[in-house]
Scaffold this motif. Structure first.
Motif, mmCIF file in Angstrom:
data_model
loop_
_atom_site.group_PDB
_atom_site.id
_atom_site.type_symbol
_atom_site.label_atom_id
_atom_site.label_comp_id
_atom_site.label_asym_id
_atom_site.label_seq_id
_atom_site.Cartn_x
_atom_site.Cartn_y
_atom_site.Cartn_z
ATOM 1 N N ASP A 19 60.320 46.274 -27.402
ATOM 2 C CA ASP A 19 60.420 45.456 -28.432
ATOM 3 C C ASP A 19 59.688 45.749 -29.693
ATOM 4 O OD1 ASP A 19 57.790 45.099 -27.976
ATOM 5 O OD2 ASP A 19 57.867 43.107 -26.856
ATOM 6 N N ASP A 52 57.218 24.554 -31.527
ATOM 7 C CA ASP A 52 56.831 25.832 -30.845
ATOM 8 C C ASP A 52 55.882 25.882 -29.759
ATOM 9 O OD1 ASP A 52 58.677 27.143 -32.554
ATOM 10 O OD2 ASP A 52 56.938 27.973 -33.868
ATOM 11 N N SER A 61 62.418 28.073 -29.205
ATOM 12 C CA SER A 61 62.098 29.693 -29.340
ATOM 13 C C SER A 61 61.827 30.003 -27.884
ATOM 14 C CB SER A 61 60.994 29.806 -30.309
ATOM 15 O OG SER A 61 59.713 28.879 -30.063
ATOM 16 N N LEU A 62 61.730 31.269 -28.008
ATOM 17 C CA LEU A 62 61.535 31.853 -26.549
ATOM 18 C C LEU A 62 60.228 32.816 -26.438
ATOM 19 C CD1 LEU A 62 62.744 32.151 -23.562
ATOM 20 C CD2 LEU A 62 63.846 34.268 -24.381
ATOM 21 N N ASP A 93 58.539 36.382 -23.992
ATOM 22 C CA ASP A 93 59.986 36.963 -23.556
ATOM 23 C C ASP A 93 59.772 38.235 -23.184
ATOM 24 O OD1 ASP A 93 59.251 38.186 -25.840
ATOM 25 O OD2 ASP A 93 61.264 38.049 -27.079
ATOM 26 N N LEU A 149 69.886 27.808 -27.211
ATOM 27 C CA LEU A 149 68.969 28.743 -27.458
ATOM 28 C C LEU A 149 69.395 30.240 -27.436
ATOM 29 C CD1 LEU A 149 65.717 29.342 -27.600
ATOM 30 C CD2 LEU A 149 65.792 29.764 -25.096
ATOM 31 N N ARG A 150 70.354 30.408 -26.529
ATOM 32 C CA ARG A 150 70.811 31.837 -26.548
ATOM 33 C C ARG A 150 71.737 31.858 -27.987
ATOM 34 N NH1 ARG A 150 72.238 36.191 -23.254
ATOM 35 N NH2 ARG A 150 71.212 35.192 -21.645
ATOM 36 N N LYS A 203 70.795 30.772 -31.022
ATOM 37 C CA LYS A 203 69.930 30.794 -31.768
ATOM 38 C C LYS A 203 69.006 32.162 -31.733
ATOM 39 C CE LYS A 203 66.463 27.959 -33.773
ATOM 40 N NZ LYS A 203 65.105 27.002 -33.481
ATOM 41 N N LEU A 204 69.152 32.687 -30.545
ATOM 42 C CA LEU A 204 68.415 33.890 -30.487
ATOM 43 C C LEU A 204 69.257 35.072 -30.991
ATOM 44 C CD1 LEU A 204 66.580 33.651 -27.255
ATOM 45 C CD2 LEU A 204 65.631 33.636 -29.272
ATOM 46 N N SER A 236 68.365 38.808 -30.794
ATOM 47 C CA SER A 236 67.022 38.727 -30.213
ATOM 48 C C SER A 236 66.949 38.321 -28.807
ATOM 49 C CB SER A 236 65.921 38.448 -31.137
ATOM 50 O OG SER A 236 66.099 36.990 -31.504
ATOM 51 N N VAL A 237 67.965 38.193 -28.175
ATOM 52 C CA VAL A 237 68.177 37.890 -26.708
ATOM 53 C C VAL A 237 67.203 38.967 -25.926
ATOM 54 C CG1 VAL A 237 69.311 37.527 -24.519
ATOM 55 C CG2 VAL A 237 69.871 36.195 -26.565
#
Lengths: 515, 346
Positions: free
Chosen positions: A322, A443, A477-478, A481, A496-497, A499-500, A503-504
């Motif tokens: 990342d 958050d 948000s995640l 991760d 969420l997927r 939205k990400l 950036s999953v």
């Protein structure tokens, strides 16, 4: 320029003020001109000192004038020293019997010289005191005071502590005074326990004093250290502090100072420069993946070693997974032996790896982000009493922001897993009653949710290969991760997927394909 | 350009985007502010102006930056400003004084460099002398003196790395590791914030300097973003304005410091932008132009920059983008090829 209210004035008043100011400008210019001329000529004398006083008393922020005063002081001191050495050199021509009186004389002269230097310092200290009366927040005046005291080998530090007491009575939030207090109490070697008493007294007089709470937070870890390093101070003291701060907070639940302090008390007491710890790790015969609990962009500085199968292998050439520096992969081949046990060493941390279940070769390690701190029976009882007090208050004031937040924090400190749903409900309510910070609470809810999901992950089937979050879990948000890199497959709520998007988080399976 | 010969465009217009009502409530008094900044300092005998000569260099930086953000930089005389800056460089130390007759200091050295960057005129000065001045102020513990008289403050750590970054001389000059270590030692465990020196209480202005310092040294990972971000977003008060410490009054300049820090940390969404914009706009002086610290107070050039800068960060139309770390127009930072670090939104 701060706190100057704009007032309507008559034309007449304005004219009068203008004239007055014009005179001041003329006086300022004349004095500055004279000062510059004298400085150029090297005239660092008494006239120079009095010229700078005129301006500094009105405007202590003109730093150059303080510099000039320091030049004057140094000049005077070096003159004194010259006079002193001039007195010390005679003696040779004098007959022996007179030696005694010569020594006496130099002793007297020394004392006179010390008096003279003392008066030089006193003059500067008096001026800074006067200037601080005009502007108690003048960086320059405070610094000049420190500088003067540093020049004086006989400085009276105790007197300075008294001065702080006086100034803190005028303004107990002036951070300059507090900074100065920490400086002079250090010089005067005031014991920390005595400072703590001072602090307690300040808070007793007015608990709405973030500066006092802050000062306190510096003293307690020093006076009552926590051996396990998982709390800011010893559990015994922590319990007493919790009692004290809640009483303060309940006196006016809308005052934030005590609540901030309480959240710190409930925290882990971790230091900012703490080394990163292993969050998750997975190994197979042609590579490994490592997640850290906090970012560390230069992993090459951390020595990573795999110990097992009768050998120690240095893991090198890590590549980032990342952009934050929390997860890394290493495409090194190992002779992985299923029957051996392995452990991983990262700097001074060593963890044992567990073999993957089923037929697959490989081993892993996982430590969820929410660690449980040590909690004695007494401390737990205190936390429960506090929670009950908060819940009682919420009966009467259901929208009390700080009580809502603190009770959620207390619940999590007692048993974060059992109180998960209720603490999230408090955050949902906070989004409404404290809508300015809606984004923060969202958050925070995501963090708490992931902490909960990750804590129960090891008990799920197919751990660590599969990680699932149910579709009805609300997540903006995640966070955390990087902990998921050891999974082969991740199922996230659809919303969420989406939205990400890009950036999953990457999975172990994704990374295997790339290798 | 003399203001008396300047005709104000009626009804806003132009590319200034005057009078956009995207704040709700008050509109940005665009041309009033331009006028306020342009006139600032024209009356040399003005009392306030005279009494603030000890920070003149910063005053010019505040004015030029605000005007540039509003796309009106050409209203000031480039040549005379550059000449003034050049005259303020100390031939002995290489540092910059706030104005002639005063002593050089890191605070004014950064302002001078910022002004020269805005005018793309760094080559007009002896840059190596500036580097020597900055390097010479670093102490064995990594901290920086503001000048030779020994005051230590995290503000000066920021000024040092910001000046060197703008000069493109961060490499092989100061000891960055030590500088980082010192600033870290000023972090408070209670709130994740920073004060002026080790042990000093957290304060939004100094937090901005330290967060900015880590942004320039690419060390934002060292921050406890959740803890610090929470403390920072708690600075927003019901008026929408932000204060600098708990239980203090809101202020336009603190609004900038908190807002910029949150932006660098990717946590701008932790406060209400809409309410903050309303607060900043309420601090305009609708008669004279300029912004004050709080609604109804006297305006000054310092709060005018932070008002305009804050609105720019919040995306107000008609203003150029501002860089949150260096508080300068983004296009200049791009032109210099500088990339201060910023954290993504979680």
């Amino acid at each position: 320029m701060h706190g100057r209210v704009k007032v309507r004035t008559t034309e007449e008043e304005r004219e009068r003020k203008k004239k007055e100011q014009a005179l001041k400008v003329r006086a300022y210019r004349a004095a500055m001109g004279r000062i510059q001329k004298k400085r150029d000529a090297g005239e660092l004398d008494n006239e120079m000192l009095s010229l700078t006083v005129q301006i500094l008393l009105r405007n202590p922020d003109v730093s150059t004038l303080w510099n000039i005063r320091r030049e004057c002081v140094l000049e005077k001191l070096s003159r004194l020293k010259e006079e002193e050495t001039a007195c010390e050199t005679p003696g040779e021509e004098k007959p022996e019997e007179e030696n005694q009186t010569v020594e006496d004389k130099t002793g007297e002269e020394k004392a006179a010289a010390e008096d003279k230097s003392h008066s030089i310092f006193t003059c500067e200290l008096d001026l800074t005191e006067q200037c601080l009366m005009v502007n108690p927040k003048s960086y320059n005046a405070w610094h000049h005071r420190c500088w003067t005291l540093e020049q004086n080998p006989r400085a009276d530090w105790q007197r300075e502590v008294q001065l702080c007491n006086k100034y803190l009575k005028f303004d107990e939030r002036n951070f300059h005074t507090w900074d100065y207090r920490r400086y002079v109490t250090g010089k005067a070697m005031v014991p920390a326990a005595q400072e703590l008493d001072f602090c307690t007294e300040k808070i007793r007089v007015n608990f709405s004093n973030y500066s006092s709470w802050h000062h306190r937070s510096l003293l307690l870890p020093e006076l009552y250290p926590n051996q396990q390093r998982d709390r800011p101070m010893s559990e015994e003291k922590l319990q007493k502090e919790l009692e004290m701060v809640l009483t303060a907070a309940f006196t006016d639940p809308n005052d934030s100072s005590a609540w901030f302090y309480q959240r710190w008390l409930l925290g882990s007491g971790a230091q900012l420069d703490r080394a990163p710890r292993i969050a998750a790790f997975r190994l197979e015969s042609h590579g490994a993946i490592l997640a850290l609990d906090k970012p560390y962009p230069d992993i090459t500085q951390l020595k990573t070693e795999l110990v097992g199968g009768g050998q120690t292998i240095l893991l090198e050439s890590w590549l980032p997974v990342d952009k934050r520096g929390t997860s890394w992969k290493c495409q090194q081949n190992f002779d992985y032996q299923r029957k051996s046990t392995y452990s991983l060493r990262l700097s001074d941390q060593k963890v044992d790896l567990l073999p993957l279940s089923g037929s697959e070769n490989g081993a892993y390690y996982f430590a969820p982000p929410h660690g449980t701190a040590s909690c004695s029976k007494d401390l737990l009882a205190e936390l429960q009493t506090q929670l009950q007090s908060c819940l009682d208050l919420l009966e009467f004031e259901p929208d009390s922001k700080w009580t809502l937040l603190t009770s959620a924090l207390l619940m999590r400190a007692i048993d974060f897993s059992a109180n998960h749903e209720t603490s999230l409900a408090h955050l949902a309510k906070l989004e409404k009653v404290d809508s300015l910070r809606e984004g923060y609470y969202k958050d925070l809810a995501a963090r708490w949710t992931l902490e909960w999901e990750l804590a129960k992950w090891p008990q799920s089937a197919d751990f660590p290969k599969r990680f699932d979050i149910a579709d009805d879990v609300l997540l903006e948000s995640l966070p955390y991760d990087q902990y998921l890199v050891i999974a082969d497959e991740i199922t996230l709520p659809n919303k969420l997927r989406d939205k990400l998007g890009e950036s999953v988080p990457k999975t172990f399976a994704d990374l295997k394909l790339q290798s | 350009m003399d203001f008396t010969t300047f005709v104000k465009p009626s009804n806003g217009g132009g590319d200034g985007g005057a009078g956009d009502a995207d704040g709700g409530g008050q509109k940005l008094q665009f041309w009033k502010h331009v006028e306020y900044i342009e006139n600032h300092g024209k009356q040399e005998d003005d009392y306030e102006y005279c009494m603030t000569e000890f920070l003149r260099m910063s005053g010019i930086y505040w004015g030029t930056t605000a005007l540039d953000i509003m796309g009106q930089l050409e209203r000031l005389e480039r040549k005379s400003i550059i000449e003034f800056v050049k005259r303020c460089q100390c031939p002995n130390t290489g540092g910059f004084a706030p104005c002639e007759g005063h002593d050089p200091h890191l605070l004014y050295t950064l302002s001078a460099i910022q002004i020269l960057c805005t005018y793309d005129a760094l080559e007009e000065i002896d840059r190596e002398a500036v580097v020597r001045f900055v390097v010479g102020l670093q102490q064995p513990d990594g901290s920086f003196f503001g000048d030779k008289w020994g005051e230590v403050d995290t503000r000066f750590s920021f000024c040092a790395v910001a000046s060197l970054t703008l000069l493109g001389r961060m490499e092989q000059t100061i000891d960055v590791e030590k500088a980082v270590k010192f600033v870290l030692s000023c972090c408070n465990q209670t709130d994740g914030g920073f004060g002026s020196k080790p042990g000093a209480e957290s304060h939004a202005g100094l937090i901005y300097c330290c967060v900015g310092f880590f942004s320039l040294t690419h060390r934002l990972h060292l921050l406890d973003v959740d803890k610090l971000g929470w403390w920072l977003c708690e600075r927003q008060l019901p008026s929408g304005g932000l204060n600098g410490r708990p239980e203090k009054l809101p202020d336009v300049c603190y609004s900038w410091w908190v807002l910029a820090s949150l932006t660098i940390m990717g946590r701008l969404h932790w406060i209400s932008s809409e309410k903050l914009q309303q607060f900043i706009l309420s601090c305009q002086d609708t008669e004279t132009g300029g912004f004050s610290d709080r609604t109804g107070n006297m305006p000054d050039i310092f709060h005018t920059l932070f008002g305009i800068g804050g609105l720019s960060l919040l995306g107000h139309s008609g203003l150029k983008a501002i860089n949150p770390t260096l508080c300068m127009p983004q296009y200049i930072i791009d032109r210099l090829g500088i990339k201060p670090q910023r954290l993504p939104r979680p």
